[in-house]
Enzyme design. Structure first.
Site, PDB file in Angstrom:
ATOM      1  N   CYS A   2       0.856  -1.178   0.000  1.00 46.16           N
ATOM      2  CA  CYS A   2       0.000   0.000   0.000  1.00 46.16           C
ATOM      3  C   CYS A   2       0.898   1.236   0.000  1.00 46.16           C
ATOM      4  CB  CYS A   2      -0.928   0.116   1.211  1.00 46.16           C
ATOM      5  SG  CYS A   2      -2.112  -1.214   1.333  1.00 46.16           S
ATOM      6  N   ARG A  27       3.331  -0.199  -5.243  1.00 43.68           N
ATOM      7  CA  ARG A  27       3.144  -0.758  -3.911  1.00 43.68           C
ATOM      8  C   ARG A  27       1.803  -1.492  -3.769  1.00 43.68           C
ATOM      9  NH1 ARG A  27       6.719   1.705  -0.306  1.00 43.68           N
ATOM     10  NH2 ARG A  27       5.420   0.991   1.386  1.00 43.68           N
ATOM     11  N   TRP A  77      -2.911  -2.544  -1.614  1.00 49.02           N
ATOM     12  CA  TRP A  77      -2.640  -3.966  -1.819  1.00 49.02           C
ATOM     13  C   TRP A  77      -3.417  -4.664  -0.717  1.00 49.02           C
ATOM     14  CZ3 TRP A  77      -0.438  -8.172   0.722  1.00 49.02           C
ATOM     15  CH2 TRP A  77      -0.076  -9.251  -0.102  1.00 49.02           C
ATOM     16  N   ASN A 107      -1.169   2.194   5.762  1.00 49.10           N
ATOM     17  CA  ASN A 107      -0.358   1.114   5.207  1.00 49.10           C
ATOM     18  C   ASN A 107       0.121   0.278   6.383  1.00 49.10           C
ATOM     19  OD1 ASN A 107       1.548  -0.493   3.879  1.00 49.10           O
ATOM     20  ND2 ASN A 107       3.125   1.091   3.981  1.00 49.10           N
ATOM     21  N   GLY A 108      -0.196  -1.017   6.362  1.00 51.08           N
ATOM     22  CA  GLY A 108       0.241  -1.875   7.466  1.00 51.08           C
ATOM     23  C   GLY A 108      -0.905  -2.781   7.885  1.00 51.08           C
ATOM     24  N   GLU A 490      16.404 -17.322 -10.606  1.00 51.88           N
ATOM     25  CA  GLU A 490      15.950 -15.958 -10.897  1.00 51.88           C
ATOM     26  C   GLU A 490      15.154 -15.934 -12.209  1.00 51.88           C
ATOM     27  OE1 GLU A 490      15.511 -13.393  -9.333  1.00 51.88           O
ATOM     28  OE2 GLU A 490      15.482 -11.758 -10.779  1.00 51.88           O
ATOM     29  N   LYS A 494      11.288 -14.737 -12.501  1.00 49.19           N
ATOM     30  CA  LYS A 494      10.853 -13.666 -13.412  1.00 49.19           C
ATOM     31  C   LYS A 494       9.714 -14.158 -14.280  1.00 49.19           C
ATOM     32  CE  LYS A 494      12.228 -11.028 -11.837  1.00 49.19           C
ATOM     33  NZ  LYS A 494      13.149 -10.622 -10.838  1.00 49.19           N
ATOM     34  N   GLU A 497       6.395 -14.713 -12.215  1.00 51.04           N
ATOM     35  CA  GLU A 497       5.707 -13.558 -11.641  1.00 51.04           C
ATOM     36  C   GLU A 497       5.066 -12.665 -12.687  1.00 51.04           C
ATOM     37  OE1 GLU A 497       8.084 -10.830  -9.279  1.00 51.04           O
ATOM     38  OE2 GLU A 497       9.821 -11.251 -10.507  1.00 51.04           O
ATOM     39  N   HIS A 513      16.105 -36.259 -10.131  1.00 46.04           N
ATOM     40  CA  HIS A 513      15.536 -36.743  -8.866  1.00 46.04           C
ATOM     41  C   HIS A 513      14.107 -36.255  -8.663  1.00 46.04           C
ATOM     42  CE1 HIS A 513      19.462 -38.346  -7.891  1.00 46.04           C
ATOM     43  NE2 HIS A 513      19.956 -37.205  -8.360  1.00 46.04           N
ATOM     44  N   LYS A 612       5.532  -4.193  -4.987  1.00 46.08           N
ATOM     45  CA  LYS A 612       6.992  -4.123  -4.973  1.00 46.08           C
ATOM     46  C   LYS A 612       7.577  -4.100  -3.566  1.00 46.08           C
ATOM     47  CE  LYS A 612      10.767  -2.463  -7.637  1.00 46.08           C
ATOM     48  NZ  LYS A 612      11.050  -3.834  -8.146  1.00 46.08           N
TER      49      LYS A 612
HETATM   50  C1  F6R Z   1      10.900 -10.363  -7.778  1.00 44.87           C
HETATM   51  C2  F6R Z   1      10.876  -9.389  -6.717  1.00 44.87           C
HETATM   52  C3  F6R Z   1      10.681  -9.876  -5.321  1.00 44.87           C
HETATM   53  C4  F6R Z   1      11.603  -9.085  -4.381  1.00 44.87           C
HETATM   54  C5  F6R Z   1      11.311  -9.458  -2.919  1.00 44.87           C
HETATM   55  C6  F6R Z   1      12.240  -8.747  -1.967  1.00 44.87           C
HETATM   56  O1  F6R Z   1      11.083  -9.759  -9.004  1.00 44.87           O
HETATM   57  O2  F6R Z   1      10.991  -8.228  -6.961  1.00 44.87           O
HETATM   58  O3  F6R Z   1      10.910 -11.241  -5.197  1.00 44.87           O
HETATM   59  O4  F6R Z   1      12.917  -9.367  -4.712  1.00 44.87           O
HETATM   60  O5  F6R Z   1       9.987  -9.112  -2.623  1.00 44.87           O
HETATM   61  O6  F6R Z   1      12.094  -7.375  -2.042  1.00 44.87           O
HETATM   62  P1  F6R Z   1      13.182  -6.402  -1.445  1.00 44.87           P
HETATM   63  O7  F6R Z   1      14.432  -6.595  -2.220  1.00 44.87           O
HETATM   64  O8  F6R Z   1      12.610  -5.029  -1.604  1.00 44.87           O
HETATM   65  O9  F6R Z   1      13.374  -6.797  -0.010  1.00 44.87           O
END
Ligand code: F6R
Length: 617
Positions: A2, A27, A77, A107-108, A490, A494, A497, A513, A612
């Site tokens: 949020c 957010r 969010w 937010n929280g 990774e 990507k 998500e 396995h 994010k």
């Molecule tokens: C994936 C992504 C998330 C963040 C994770 C940690 O693309 O962005 O997996 O890496 O939420 O976020 P931070 O780095 O802000 O602690």
């Protein structure tokens, strides 16, 4: 998650709030809303869905709406209650017949909201939403109706709350004031001339100011157009110097790119350059004096992080162990915090977080404090919570990242950890100085090599052939060994998500396995070949999947002829020294996820269900 914004001062109130929300949409984007305060009452607008829906509604409001001089805004969010208009913030309290209305954004998570809700219901309050936030609005409204100032009512309300919050509120009774407070969720005050601002993060306000004040846990901020007062909950005034951020407003604009993710992939060479600048000399020697740490006293390292940052941590471990010969554990922060971790004052805990706000990572830092560890934060966000919790900070200088899927911050996290590994190696005398410097000189070439990788992948037809392999795919398997294993993780993250395709990242040797059972024509294999012996081994594993009908995309050195013999599509990367291999190999996987998601018609910058900054556990 949020995002909240606040403004007081001039008639550009609606513009600032909407622009702030636009910059905070990363957010959360389940719903958005505004509340404006004027002497004759509050005006609110709320809409479900992305901010554009709210912008449409706001655009239809009359001139009165645009003449208000104070207000708060929110982009949500969802945690408590579905994404409906009733659950969208701001939430209001008070109002006729009991007194003037207040509006609150939050937010929280309010952990004791159920008890407070029961208590308020018993006093005759009616609830209009399923949110935890509405209790704040009623408590605040009740206080104002009983004659308290907005600030007094906020302080009284905060004393009733358990959990985490950043809240901001306005009241028709004091339309020249915005109040706010925080406990564990982020909040900054932006300083202007004849106007002042509030936001969850500095990037909300870069178009208006670069001067900010932190609001610390347990502090209350009272803003008018000409003043900002900070105080503790028990009323003690707080003096704090403003800080200036060096991010520009342009950095959070698309600048001609179709999406932020695409822009941010292309910004990676510059982001690496900025992260290495001043820390890695032309002769390859590293300077981490900014940390103020004696790295020689460390006997072990725990890396804590979430998601993409965790993958960076895995690459950091491989460099630290190889170069500095120090034991390193990498843990997912949400596990570490509850895992009763073992360590002492000779343990260095490296907490990696792009946002610097991730609740689990902050909690892992607290757990490490419990056994006396020293804490180093690797973060991209100046002034974020983690910078204030850690003993030292190694900033990645990627500039603001708007796309929800992390790209440039991942590469810069890896580069920062490499720098750390050089520093620790040198401090421990683990390797001959000249050997480390040679690797340092290689790292200095990372911006140029990542640029080359981007150029190679721009060759017409390459990416569309790779996307073609995904036609009709129901899942994907990403395989790699050694340093290419975290890259595989990774790549899989990507893809899942932003394209919503199930994807697994696996060590190529472990595939037999279990995961090999997934393999058929509808489950493409993405192989990150790397080089040396591990390349040979990975190739053999890929052959095993081909024998079972897999369609293969290989990330391979540009001169790797064998890759073309087994793969339907080869994504070439430049030949590089070993340390750079994960950096260049990640780039094709970012493009792959991007193009697969685009081909599926999806919003790559705002994937569903994600935000994010993950400020809930
Ligand atoms: C994936 C992504 C998330 C963040 C994770 C940690 O693309 O962005 O997996 O890496 O939420 O976020 P931070 O780095 O802000 O602690």
């Amino acid at each position: 998650m949020c995002g909240i914004v606040g403004y007081v001062g001039g008639e550009r109130c609606v513009e600032v709030l909407m622009e702030g929300l636009r910059n905070l949409e990363y957010r959360g984007y389940d719903s958005a809303g505004l509340a404006l305060a004027g002497p004759d009452g509050l005006r609110t607008a709320r809409e479900v869905g992305p901010l554009n829906n709210l912008a449409g509604t706001v655009g239809q409001r009359d001139g009165d709406f645009f003449s208000m001089r104070s207000g708060v805004g929110h982009t949500r969010w969802a945690t408590h209650g579905r994404p409906t208009e009733a659950n969208a913030h701001p939430h209001t309290g008070g109002g006729a017949p009991v007194g003037p209305e207040v509006a609150v954004v939050h937010n929280g998570i309010i952990e004791n909201h159920a008890e407070l809700r029961d208590e308020l219901r018993a006093r005759g309050f009616e609830f209009r939403s399923e949110t935890d936030t509405e209790v704040i609005a009623h408590l605040l409204g009740e206080g104002v109706a009983a004659g308290s100032s907005l600030k007094e009512a906020l302080v009284e309300t905060l004393q009733r709350l358990q959990g985490s919050f950043a809240v901001a509120a306005v009241s028709a009774a004091e339309p020249e004031t915005v109040v706010a407070a925080r406990h564990q969720s982020p909040l900054v005050v932006g300083l202007g001339e004849g106007e002042n601002f509030l936001a969850s993060a500095v990037q909300a306000l870069l178009g208006y100011t670069r001067r900010f004040l932190f609001v610390e846990n347990g502090e209350v901020a009272v803003l008018t157009g000409t003043s900002v007062e900070l105080s503790t909950l028990d009323g003690r005034p707080v003096e704090r110097d403003p800080f200036e951020v060096d991010w520009s407003a342009e950095a959070i604009e698309l600048g001609g790119y179709e999406d932020f993710m695409l822009k941010e992939i292309h910004e990676q060479p510059a982001a690496l350059q900025a992260t290495l600048a001043g820390r890695l000399d032309a002769d390859g020697s590293v300077d981490l004096s900014e940390l103020g740490f004696d790295l020689s006293g460390i006997e072990r390292i725990d890396v804590v992080a979430c998601g993409t940052a965790y993958h960076a941590g895995l690459l950091g471990k491989s460099a630290l162990e190889r170069l500095a010969r120090i034991p390193v554990e990498v843990a997912v922060a949400s596990e570490y915090r509850y895992g009763d971790p073992v360590g002492d004052e000779k343990t260095l805990v490296v907490a990696i977080s792009q946002s610097g706000e991730t609740t689990d990572t902050l909690a892992a830092v607290e757990a490490a404090r419990g056994f006396g560890a020293r804490v180093l934060a690797v973060t991209n966000t100046q002034g974020s919570l983690i910078t204030r919790e850690a003993d030292a900070v190694l900033l990645t200088k990627a500039g603001p990242e708007v796309g929800v899927a992390a790209t440039k911050t991942f590469l810069t996290q890896v580069a920062a950890l490499y720098l750390l590994s050089f520093g620790v190696a040198e401090a421990r005398g683990a390797r001959p100085v000249e050997e480390i410097k040679e690797i340092g000189r290689a790292l200095r070439r990372s911006p140029e090599k990542v640029e080359e990788a981007i150029e190679l992948l721009g060759e017409p037809g390459l990416m569309s052939a790779a996307v073609g392999v995904f036609a009709g795919a129901r899942c994907a398997l990403f395989l790699g060994r050694g340093q290419s294993f975290p890259v595989a993780l990774e790549g899989a993250l990507k893809l899942k998500e932003i394209s919503y395709l199930p994807a697994e990242g696996y060590p190529a040797g472990e595939m037999k396995h279990g995961p090999i059972a997934l393999v058929d024509e509808q489950c493409p294999v993405v192989a990150i070949l790397g080089e040396g012996t591990l390349r040979e081994k990975t190739l053999s594993n890929v052959e095993e999947t081909v024998a079972r009908g897999a369609r293969v995309i290989a990330v391979a050195n540009e001169d790797d002829v064998a890759a073309g013999r087994i793969a339907q599509s080869v994504l070439p990367v430049p030949n590089v020294p070993q340390i750079l291999s994960p950096l260049v190999s990640t780039v094709p996987l970012q493009f792959l996820a991007y193009h697969v998601a685009k081909a599926r018609g999806l919003d790559v910058d705002k994937p569903r269900n994600l935000a994010k900054s993950v400020t809930v556990e």
